[in-house]
Write an enzyme that holds these catalytic residues in place. Structure first.
Site, PDB file in Angstrom:
ATOM      1  N   THR A  33       7.709   0.354   3.364  1.00  0.00           N
ATOM      2  CA  THR A  33       8.030   1.739   3.015  1.00  0.00           C
ATOM      3  C   THR A  33       9.377   1.829   2.308  1.00  0.00           C
ATOM      4  O   THR A  33       9.543   2.592   1.351  1.00  0.00           O
ATOM      5  CB  THR A  33       8.042   2.632   4.267  1.00  0.00           C
ATOM      6  OG1 THR A  33       6.718   2.733   4.776  1.00  0.00           O
ATOM      7  CG2 THR A  33       8.554   4.030   3.953  1.00  0.00           C
ATOM      8  N   PHE A  73       0.813  -1.219   0.000  1.00  0.00           N
ATOM      9  CA  PHE A  73       0.000   0.000   0.000  1.00  0.00           C
ATOM     10  C   PHE A  73       0.846   1.268   0.000  1.00  0.00           C
ATOM     11  O   PHE A  73       0.366   2.340  -0.381  1.00  0.00           O
ATOM     12  CB  PHE A  73      -0.965  -0.005   1.185  1.00  0.00           C
ATOM     13  CG  PHE A  73      -0.383   0.422   2.505  1.00  0.00           C
ATOM     14  CD1 PHE A  73      -0.565   1.717   2.977  1.00  0.00           C
ATOM     15  CD2 PHE A  73       0.314  -0.471   3.306  1.00  0.00           C
ATOM     16  CE1 PHE A  73      -0.051   2.115   4.200  1.00  0.00           C
ATOM     17  CE2 PHE A  73       0.830  -0.092   4.532  1.00  0.00           C
ATOM     18  CZ  PHE A  73       0.648   1.218   4.986  1.00  0.00           C
ATOM     19  N   LYS A  74       2.108   1.170   0.374  1.00  0.00           N
ATOM     20  CA  LYS A  74       2.960   2.352   0.408  1.00  0.00           C
ATOM     21  C   LYS A  74       3.129   2.972  -0.992  1.00  0.00           C
ATOM     22  O   LYS A  74       3.417   4.160  -1.120  1.00  0.00           O
ATOM     23  CB  LYS A  74       4.328   2.010   1.002  1.00  0.00           C
ATOM     24  CG  LYS A  74       4.284   1.330   2.365  1.00  0.00           C
ATOM     25  CD  LYS A  74       3.656   2.197   3.435  1.00  0.00           C
ATOM     26  CE  LYS A  74       3.525   1.486   4.770  1.00  0.00           C
ATOM     27  NZ  LYS A  74       4.772   1.245   5.461  1.00  0.00           N
ATOM     28  N   ASP A  75       2.949   2.162  -2.040  1.00  0.00           N
ATOM     29  CA  ASP A  75       3.048   2.691  -3.398  1.00  0.00           C
ATOM     30  C   ASP A  75       2.001   3.762  -3.671  1.00  0.00           C
ATOM     31  O   ASP A  75       2.225   4.663  -4.484  1.00  0.00           O
ATOM     32  CB  ASP A  75       2.868   1.575  -4.437  1.00  0.00           C
ATOM     33  CG  ASP A  75       4.041   0.626  -4.503  1.00  0.00           C
ATOM     34  OD1 ASP A  75       5.182   1.079  -4.322  1.00  0.00           O
ATOM     35  OD2 ASP A  75       3.813  -0.581  -4.729  1.00  0.00           O
TER      36      ASP A  75
END
Length: 498
Positions: free
Chosen positions: A147, A112-114
């Site tokens: 991250t 999800f950090k993308d």
């Protein structure tokens, strides 16, 4: 829109300054001085737009010193099928009736950090130009696994920047480590730390606030910034996907405009669920925010008791991105809940630094219980949940998403609340193949990392993400070329893969 520091409300900067600095000089985090509002009519309008345009619409409310053209450039550059393997960017899958997975892992690093770190480089470089910064920006990142790779990928070869990522040597999954240590780019670096994520995070924060280091950096024409969620430029993109998902659910008739939903988030540093809280403050119809932790349940205990206590045993789990005992973004939430009382924030977080513990007042405790539900599960429960979801719904989820599902089931059993619910699915199961395979079919010790990926593909029927397939092929070509089954990061570097 201006931004204040959580530790000094007299600080007032524009968004470009907040993004380039990353963290306030006093050690506080930047927060918007007010939260912009979003009406149901606006959400209805967003339903007819693609993800990039939805993001641009929301960013205009927060980044008011950016021109419309600058914001559109950033969103169009970040949110496209060039970077994501689905046109919707954030894919929604129905798990079972009334429960939906928002799959945030279809970007280049499968996490999800993308969603934030594909756009942060554009925010940062645009911000630096806007405020006439002519220094090279050195980006320091602490990571518990996801991250790091997402930041490395986002900032690789970005002109005027250099990035160094610190990760806990024994605190990430094998795939997460491979992704980081095989990162291409002329401006990237990775450093393993003997310790846990909190050690990495504390080290980075201490560098940011060290006056002597800042003086030396300034003399050398350099400045620091951050790609962690302490940087507002990392957090504001996360608000978007909750609003976007609600708009999509309304558009396809799964909910009616105005219906409240629950949002479940597996979290360690509190950034992802804080973004959902900001979406609620903006006007998104949200019933309950459900905070899911692994056995490192410092957030669960805090929401239930109002006491934050990091003086406890640290566990390395199969959901390593949540192996955190100091949740940085909680500071932003408490700043909001205290009515922007910077003195109170300094007192509480001063106690955290000196004693590892603080207790909030009764007023804040009551709001926490009203807005949030918190729960946790251990590794055995996590793997049992993965297996049950796989067998019952033919859906394969990673170890972090499984924590969220288990906590949500506990919430329903405890409250009887059947409000339609959105669960943040934060990583591809392929990033944690060993644990996911063990959960589904037992021991897999005879398989190497990529044999596990192949086996998981057979079972899940999910396509292997192209970035992982490419990495697998590179390593296998390398193995064949030297006739060895074993290799290490130094050899990979010599070979030119990193």
């Amino acid at each position: 829109m201006y931004y204040k520091s959580t530790r000094n409300s007299d600080v007032r900067v524009d968004s470009a300054t907040a993004i380039t600095q990353g963290i306030s000089a006093d050690g506080g985090l930047f927060v918007p001085e007010s939260v912009p509002k979003l009406t149901l009519d606006e959400i209805k309008y967003l339903a007819g737009l693609n993800y990039s345009c939805r993001a641009a619409y929301i960013f205009k409310k927060y980044l008011t010193d950016f021109t419309d053209a600058e914001i559109q450039y950033c969103t169009d550059s970040a949110y496209s099928t060039k970077n994501f393997e689905t046109e919707s960017i954030a894919e929604i899958s129905q798990l079972f009736d009334g429960t939906y997975m928002i799959e945030l892992w279809h970007g280049p690093t499968c996490a999800f950090k993308d969603m934030a770190l594909q756009i942060l480089p554009y925010f940062l470089t645009t911000s630096a130009k806007k405020i006439n910064i002519d220094k090279k920006i050195i980006i320091l990142v602490a990571t518990s696994g996801d991250t790091g790779k997402a930041a490395l990928e986002g900032f690789k070869d970005v002109e005027g920047t250099q990035i160094l990522v610190f990760y806990p040597e024994d605190g990430v999954s094998p795939m997460q480590k491979r992704q980081m240590t095989t990162q291409e780019g002329s401006n990237v670096g990775v450093c393993a730390v003997k310790g846990n994520f909190d050690d990495c995070q504390n080290g980075v924060k201490s560098i940011f606030t060290d006056a002597e280091i800042k003086e030396k950096m300034n003399a050398a024409g350099l400045m620091f910034s951050s790609a962690n969620s302490i940087n507002w430029g990392r957090l504001v993109p996360q608000i978007v996907y909750y609003i976007s998902s609600y708009a999509s659910l309304a558009e396809c008739g799964e909910i009616s405009l105005g219906d409240k939903i629950n949002i479940v988030v597996p979290t360690g540093n509190f950034g992802n669920i804080l973004a959902a809280y900001y979406a609620k403050l903006m006007g998104l119809p949200v019933n309950k925010l459900i905070c899911a932790s692994n056995i490192n349940k410092v957030l669960t205990d805090f929401i239930e008791t109002g006491i934050y206590d990091r003086n406890r045993k640290f566990y390395a789990t199969c959901s390593p991105s949540m192996d955190i005992l100091i949740s940085s973004n909680l500071e932003r939430l408490l700043y909001i809940l205290t009515g922007q009382d910077d003195a109170q924030i300094r007192e509480w977080f001063g106690r955290l630094a000196s004693t590892g513990r603080y207790e909030v007042n009764d007023e804040v405790k009551n709001v926490l219980r009203e807005e949030f539900f918190a729960g946790y599960c251990d590794d055995d429960q996590t793997k049992k949940t993965i297996r049950e979801i796989y067998e019952k719904y033919s859906y394969t989820c990673d170890t972090h998403t499984a924590v969220a599902v288990k906590v949500y089931e506990d919430y329903k059993n405890k409250t009887g609340d059947m409000t339609k619910t959105l669960i943040a699915s934060t990583a591809s199961p392929y990033k944690f193949s060993s644990s996911v395979l063990e959960a589904i079919e037992g021991s897999n010790s005879e398989l190497d990392e990529y044999e596990m990926v192949d086996r998981l593909a057979e079972l899940s029927k999910l396509p292997i993400p192209s970035s992982l397939a490419e990495l697998k092929n590179k390593e296998r070509i390398f193995k064949d070329s030297i006739g060895k089954a074993e290799m290490n990061d130094y050899v990979l570097k010599d070979f030119g893969i990193i």
